[in-house]
Design an enzyme around this catalytic site. Structure first.
Site, PDB file in Angstrom:
ATOM      1  N   GLU A   1       5.106  -0.552  22.848  1.00  0.00           N
ATOM      2  CA  GLU A   1       4.903   0.660  22.044  1.00  0.00           C
ATOM      3  C   GLU A   1       3.420   0.257  21.179  1.00  0.00           C
ATOM      4  O   GLU A   1       3.753  -0.383  20.185  1.00  0.00           O
ATOM      5  CB  GLU A   1       6.046   0.753  21.115  1.00  0.00           C
ATOM      6  CG  GLU A   1       6.137   2.137  20.505  1.00  0.00           C
ATOM      7  CD  GLU A   1       5.214   2.231  19.192  1.00  0.00           C
ATOM      8  OE1 GLU A   1       4.229   2.646  19.315  1.00  0.00           O
ATOM      9  OE2 GLU A   1       5.990   2.242  18.252  1.00  0.00           O
TER      10      GLU A   1
ATOM     11  N   GLU B   1      -5.766   1.824  15.395  1.00  0.00           N
ATOM     12  CA  GLU B   1      -5.135   0.286  15.567  1.00  0.00           C
ATOM     13  C   GLU B   1      -5.964  -0.330  16.893  1.00  0.00           C
ATOM     14  O   GLU B   1      -5.882  -1.585  16.785  1.00  0.00           O
ATOM     15  CB  GLU B   1      -3.689   0.664  15.583  1.00  0.00           C
ATOM     16  CG  GLU B   1      -3.023   0.300  14.382  1.00  0.00           C
ATOM     17  CD  GLU B   1      -1.537   0.210  14.290  1.00  0.00           C
ATOM     18  OE1 GLU B   1      -0.731   0.926  13.799  1.00  0.00           O
ATOM     19  OE2 GLU B   1      -1.174  -0.830  15.095  1.00  0.00           O
TER      20      GLU B   1
HETATM   21  N1  LIG Z   1       1.256   1.237  16.036  1.00  0.00           N
HETATM   22  C1  LIG Z   1       2.243   1.167  16.831  1.00  0.00           C
HETATM   23  N2  LIG Z   1       2.589   1.882  17.312  1.00  0.00           N
HETATM   24  N3  LIG Z   1       2.899  -0.114  17.215  1.00  0.00           N
HETATM   25  C2  LIG Z   1       2.383  -1.191  16.516  1.00  0.00           C
HETATM   26  C3  LIG Z   1       3.107  -2.260  16.763  1.00  0.00           C
HETATM   27  C4  LIG Z   1       2.659  -3.304  16.301  1.00  0.00           C
HETATM   28  C5  LIG Z   1       3.649  -4.577  16.723  1.00  0.00           C
HETATM   29  O1  LIG Z   1       2.921  -5.349  17.713  1.00  0.00           O
HETATM   30  C6  LIG Z   1       2.509  -6.457  17.171  1.00  0.00           C
HETATM   31  N4  LIG Z   1       1.349  -6.723  17.866  1.00  0.00           N
HETATM   32  C7  LIG Z   1       0.055  -5.921  17.812  1.00  0.00           C
HETATM   33  N5  LIG Z   1      -0.881  -6.361  18.483  1.00  0.00           N
HETATM   34  C8  LIG Z   1      -0.456  -7.586  19.156  1.00  0.00           C
HETATM   35  C9  LIG Z   1      -1.129  -8.324  20.023  1.00  0.00           C
HETATM   36  N6  LIG Z   1      -2.303  -8.258  20.381  1.00  0.00           N
HETATM   37  N7  LIG Z   1      -0.144  -9.407  20.432  1.00  0.00           N
HETATM   38  C10 LIG Z   1       0.973  -9.524  20.005  1.00  0.00           C
HETATM   39  N8  LIG Z   1       1.556  -8.640  19.334  1.00  0.00           N
HETATM   40  C11 LIG Z   1       0.830  -7.623  18.763  1.00  0.00           C
HETATM   41  C12 LIG Z   1       2.424  -6.356  15.711  1.00  0.00           C
HETATM   42  O2  LIG Z   1       2.499  -7.633  15.114  1.00  0.00           O
HETATM   43  C13 LIG Z   1       3.472  -5.598  15.446  1.00  0.00           C
HETATM   44  O3  LIG Z   1       4.948  -6.393  15.321  1.00  0.00           O
END
Ligand SMILES: N=C(N)NC/C=C/[C@H]1O[C@@H](n2cnc3c(N)ncnc32)[C@H](O)[C@@H]1O
Length: 418
Positions: A196, A205
């Protein structure tokens, strides 16, 4: 943007280089060309800075500039362009997870995708990228029978996610890996990559880059992406309430004429998007249109630098054209050939979500009449320095009925006998 009254800092001006051309659209803005060396005197907000170019000063869009190094040509910005510390730090607390979990439309749609495909998920290997609290992984483990779910989470929330997996009796199936999706090592390829990742205007983002990177590393040949595709939807709209609140207000507050402040209001309130806007269906002046379509199997990371869409809106409702509203929809294809697709739509005709919609106000409102057409292009341009940011450019014009009639006469088309 903080208040315009923020004092300009006395610190020595900082050298920046323009990454793009910028044409000023307001009296106190400063035009520049890509490659120009500017001196930034103050940063009253994260969006607009006060800068100088060849002795002329004015407001410039921060996202168009990148820091020039101290040494000649040594253009290494000391700051992390992904701002990972701030980004993952924010996801280490509950605030954002509570907001996402409280969004029933969002969370129930992921559950519906799992339930609709529970049989096909049997013995499958799943990766949940950016699992947060692990809710999607728990849906998979509790509502279907996958052989393994790799729940990948970069923030410190991962420690709690492990507890939640154990608390809900899913530790046999769900393995939590703390780390970035781009860097974690899985013991095997996966059949399904679910995430998601959507932000405002779909890609803000740019977590989508992490999803594409994980796809290229871990999705097996023939594996499934959830979401499978995504669209950015746009519509010309009226926004009477917002216009009244930010612009008309200055006509006569307390019986006084404050209209000289209206250029400042236009600059401060209408030159950046309004996130979390709620558009009513009746505000739409035309049928909404999918202006950008992303195929999650073929989309490449390099494609994210600049995403362009065209639009042509025949006006369906006469009214005041205050701006454009954008939202997105994503689609979860069935794991079975011919099975039903599950849709998450964040538009005004669907269940509300925490994303709401995004409003782009015009500098000045325009009247629109049925028979007119609003045509143009939208360009999402990723920031070359701040990699989670982007600018949105909307170039448009109105073809009125009169113009069309004129065009017809100009083409010496045989007049239609009526
Ligand atoms: N903006 C929306 N919809 N959702 C954001 C969702 C973000 C979630 O995904 C994790 N996340 C984001 N990018 C990564 C990544 N590259 N590797 C591992 N975890 C990640 C963040 O720490 C949040 O818990």
């Amino acid at each position: 943007m903080e208040t315009e009254k923020t004092e300009k800092e006395d610190a020595a001006p900082q050298p920046y280089v323009a990454s793009y051309n910028f044409i000023a659209s307001g009296g106190d803005q400063l035009s520049f060309s890509s490659g120009d060396a500017l001196l930034v005197h103050a940063k009253p907000s994260s969006v607009w800075w006060w800068a100088e170019l060849r002795g002329v000063t004015g407001y410039v869009p921060a996202s168009y500039l990148c820091q020039s190094g101290d040494a000649e040509g040594d253009d290494i910005s000391t700051e992390d362009p992904w701002q990972d510390e701030e980004y993952f730090g924010s996801y280490g607390t509950l605030r954002l997870h509570l907001e996402m979990l409280s969004d029933k439309s969002r969370t129930e749609t992921y559950r519906r995708a799992v339930v609709s495909n529970s049989v096909s998920l049997t013995n499958k290997v799943v990766m949940d990228l950016g699992c947060g609290t692990g809710v999607i992984s728990l849906f998979c483990a509790q509502l279907a029978r996958p052989s393994l779910v790799y729940a990948v989470e970069a923030s410190s929330m991962a420690e709690y996610t492990r507890q939640l997996v154990k608390q809900n009796g899913c530790e046999e199936v769900v393995t939590v890996l703390q780390g970035r999706g781009e860097e974690v090592e899985l013991p095997e390829k996966v059949d399904l990559l679910v995430s998601e990742w959507m932000g405002n205007c779909l890609v803000f983002e740019f977590m989508v880059e992490s999803v594409l990177s994980a796809r290229d590393r871990w999705l097996r040949e023939g594996g499934v992406m959830w979401p499978s595709s995504a669209v950015l939807v746009l519509v010309p709209c009226q926004a009477h309430d917002y216009f009244a609140e930010k612009m008309a207000f200055w006509e006569c507050p307390y019986g006084l004429d404050f209209t000289p402040l209206q250029p400042l209001a236009q600059q401060e309130f209408f030159t950046k998007p309004k996130f979390s806007h709620v558009i009513e269906p009746s505000d739409c002046l035309a049928d909404p249109c999918d202006v950008i379509c992303l195929n999650m199997y073929t989309l490449q990371i390099k494609d994210l630098e600049e995403i362009t869409g065209q639009f042509h809106f025949p006006v369906e409702t006469s009214g005041t054209f205050h701006g454009f509203t954008a939202w997105f929809a994503v689609y979860f294809e069935s794991l079975e050939v011919g099975g039903a697709t599950v849709e998450l739509n964040t538009g005004p005709h669907s269940e509300p979500t925490h994303w709401k919609q995004t409003l782009f106000m015009l500098d000045k409102p325009v009247s629109l009449n049925v028979g007119d057409c609003v045509t143009g292009i939208i360009v999402l341009r990723r920031n070359p320095v701040w990699r989670r940011h982007m600018s949105v450019t909307l170039d448009w014009n109105i073809i009125s009925d009169a113009d069309k009639c004129q065009a017809k006469r100009d083409k010496d088309l045989p007049d239609v006998e009526v």
